[in-house]
Design an enzyme around this catalytic site. Structure first.
Site, PDB file in Angstrom:
ATOM      1  N   LYS A 124     -14.678 -17.289  48.182  1.00 11.11           N
ATOM      2  CA  LYS A 124     -14.526 -17.717  49.572  1.00 11.11           C
ATOM      3  C   LYS A 124     -13.823 -16.658  50.432  1.00 11.11           C
ATOM      4  O   LYS A 124     -13.096 -15.802  49.919  1.00 11.11           O
ATOM      5  CB  LYS A 124     -13.736 -19.039  49.621  1.00 11.11           C
ATOM      6  CG  LYS A 124     -14.455 -20.185  48.914  1.00 11.11           C
ATOM      7  CD  LYS A 124     -15.782 -20.508  49.573  1.00 11.11           C
ATOM      8  CE  LYS A 124     -16.512 -21.683  48.971  1.00 11.11           C
ATOM      9  NZ  LYS A 124     -17.256 -21.390  47.734  1.00 11.11           N
TER      10      LYS A 124
HETATM   11  C1  PLP Z   1     -20.269 -25.993  50.461  1.00 10.56           C
HETATM   12  C2  PLP Z   1     -19.319 -26.139  49.300  1.00 10.56           C
HETATM   13  N1  PLP Z   1     -18.783 -27.334  49.045  1.00 10.56           N
HETATM   14  C3  PLP Z   1     -17.924 -27.518  48.030  1.00 10.56           C
HETATM   15  C4  PLP Z   1     -17.548 -26.473  47.214  1.00 10.56           C
HETATM   16  C5  PLP Z   1     -16.599 -26.725  46.092  1.00 10.56           C
HETATM   17  O1  PLP Z   1     -15.443 -25.939  46.181  1.00 10.56           O
HETATM   18  P1  PLP Z   1     -14.603 -25.629  44.851  1.00 10.56           P
HETATM   19  O2  PLP Z   1     -15.367 -24.653  44.040  1.00 10.56           O
HETATM   20  O3  PLP Z   1     -13.308 -25.080  45.342  1.00 10.56           O
HETATM   21  O4  PLP Z   1     -14.406 -26.935  44.160  1.00 10.56           O
HETATM   22  C6  PLP Z   1     -18.070 -25.210  47.438  1.00 10.56           C
HETATM   23  C7  PLP Z   1     -17.721 -24.039  46.624  1.00 10.56           C
HETATM   24  O5  PLP Z   1     -18.098 -23.770  45.560  1.00 10.56           O
HETATM   25  C8  PLP Z   1     -18.997 -25.035  48.507  1.00 10.56           C
HETATM   26  O6  PLP Z   1     -19.545 -23.833  48.736  1.00 10.56           O
END
Ligand code: PLP
Length: 436
Positions: A196
């Site tokens: 990110k």
């Molecule tokens: C659009 C979106 N939603 C949710 C997530 C979930 O985030 P995390 O990996 O921090 O749980 C991500 C990332 O992978 C994402 O790109």
């Protein structure tokens, strides 16, 4: 004859030795992380509190809770909005799996809505038709770092008494009509995983301005308890909860990265704008689009192959050709990938309609009424999943316009060399390299 592609032994367009890998760390990160490491408190301490305070001040939210993932923050959004067994929640047909599995984990049913073919975000004009008597909320994924047309979506939500949850996991600093992602609905989730634009390895942030949503969500965060980190715990489960907290070292790292975020954001903006302007008119290439309401954060600068112009209509052929183009870009030194090759309703967990066994939660009486995951309903999401290629980290700070120019050259080189793209040969090269 076009210049020899790097996949076949030509010179790569990008000098990868000059590209700084993501995320960049410096003495600011060292200092804060070491401070946290040597502090006596490494959980529920001052780094967590400070990160929440600094992030909410930076983003413009009243409340923030630091979590161990963006997915955890999404779960908190669902619970915060009071969504429960058998409720329907609308969500885009194209996103990361947990944008929709967060709904299932709380016994509710995802209802998918096709994407707009230009923004790749939930199509606001298709939302009303998807609303059922059980619908309680809309999850708007601010995908790739671009905000959806929130005025339109919020007006529909108000009319039908629905909550609006932003999945802002990719959208740090992205804006809609001058307001930041994460302030545009009832509550939101951010991710700080390594990919990110704002990263601390793994982590997330739940944000809201609503006291009631916050109170509901906060119980999920730490075993159903209600004590804030600054208060002493009574170890009583007031509600069903998980362990979604994060630790002090990660919070310290997040704070350090946040302190540099405006620079990261401006650098990526400049690189994205440079590519948009200087790749315009490249044959075979469809560029992303920034609507007049938006400031994109260019988390994902995505390219699409113009299959209509190329006259390639067979889905399988499109996918093989697209994958070969992505391989060529990678060999030119660009971190290019296919971000998500499946649309959500294609994923087995939804197709099988069986999340927790025995068909649950679709087996809740009446819950499956009006639920239709037929793939023909999502033509734009399907088309997008076959033709896009994502460019992420290479364009991030401190890599500036010199690297952006090399990336531009690589993209132009590949997209003007389709005569060289022999899919069978490229697939064989990839297989042979895997065996080495
Ligand atoms: C659009 C979106 N939603 C949710 C997530 C979930 O985030 P995390 O990996 O921090 O749980 C991500 C990332 O992978 C994402 O790109």
């Amino acid at each position: 004859m076009s210049e020899k592609l790097a996949i076949y032994g030509g010179t790569p367009a990008v000098d990868v030795s000059k590209v700084v890998p993501w995320p960049p760390v410096n003495e600011i990160d060292d200092k804060l992380v070491m401070q946290a490491l040597h502090a006596r408190v490494q959980s529920r301490g001052e780094q967590n509190l400070a990160f929440e305070k600094e992030f909410s001040a930076w983003n413009g939210n009243k409340f923030a809770l630091f979590t161990n993932s963006g997915t955890a923050a999404l779960h908190m959004c669902i619970v915060g909005c009071g969504i429960g067994a058998g409720d329907h929640v609308l969500v885009t047909a194209y996103s990361w799996s947990s944008s929709a599995t967060c709904i299932l984990h709380h016994d509710a049913i995802p209802i998918f809505v096709d994407i707009d073919p230009e923004t790749f975000l939930i199509d606001p004009d298709k939302i009303e038709a998807a609303i059922t008597p059980r619908t309680k909320a809309i999850i708007v994924v601010q995908l790739h770092g671009l905000c959806a047309d929130m005025d339109k979506i919020n007006a529909i939500a108000r009319k039908h008494h629905l909550k609006v949850i932003e999945d802002a996991c990719q959208a740090h600093g992205a804006m809609y009509k001058g307001r930041k992602a994460g302030t545009l609905g009832d509550c939101a989730a951010f991710s700080f995983n390594q990919n990110k634009c704002l990263s601390c390895g793994e982590g997330g942030m739940f944000v809201t301005n609503d006291q009631k949503i916050y109170d509901n969500a906060a119980k999920l965060w730490s075993f159903g308890e209600t004590a804030r980190p600054e208060q002493s715990r009574d170890y009583h489960a007031y509600a069903l909860g998980w362990m979604y907290r994060n630790n002090e070292l990660t919070a310290a790292y997040g704070r350090a990265q946040l302190s540099k975020y405006d620079y990261y954001f401006n650098t990526l903006r400049a690189n994205g704008e440079y590519l948009l302007k200087n790749l315009a008119g490249t044959p075979n290439l469809l560029l992303p689009y920034e609507p007049e309401w938006a400031v994109h954060n260019w988390y994902n600068f995505n390219l699409r192959i113009d299959f209509d112009k190329l006259g390639v209509s067979d889905p399988k052929q499109q996918v093989r050709f697209r994958d070969a183009v992505a391989v060529c870009l990678k060999n030119e030194g660009i971190v290019a990938s296919v971000w998500q090759r499946f649309i959500l309703p294609e994923m087995t967990v939804f197709r099988a309609k069986n999340a927790y066994g025995q068909g649950y939660p679709w087996s809740i009486p009446g819950a499956d009424e009006g639920v239709d995951y037929s793939l023909e309903k999502f033509p734009n999401a399907l088309a997008y999943s076959r033709k896009h290629i994502s460019i992420v980290q290479t364009l991030r700070a401190p890599n500036g316009l010199d690297i952006a120019e090399q990336v531009r050259q690589g993209i132009e080189k590949v997209f003007t060399s389709f005569d060289q793209i022999d899919v069978d040969r490229i697939e064989k090269i990839v297989e042979a390299r895997k065996k080495k």
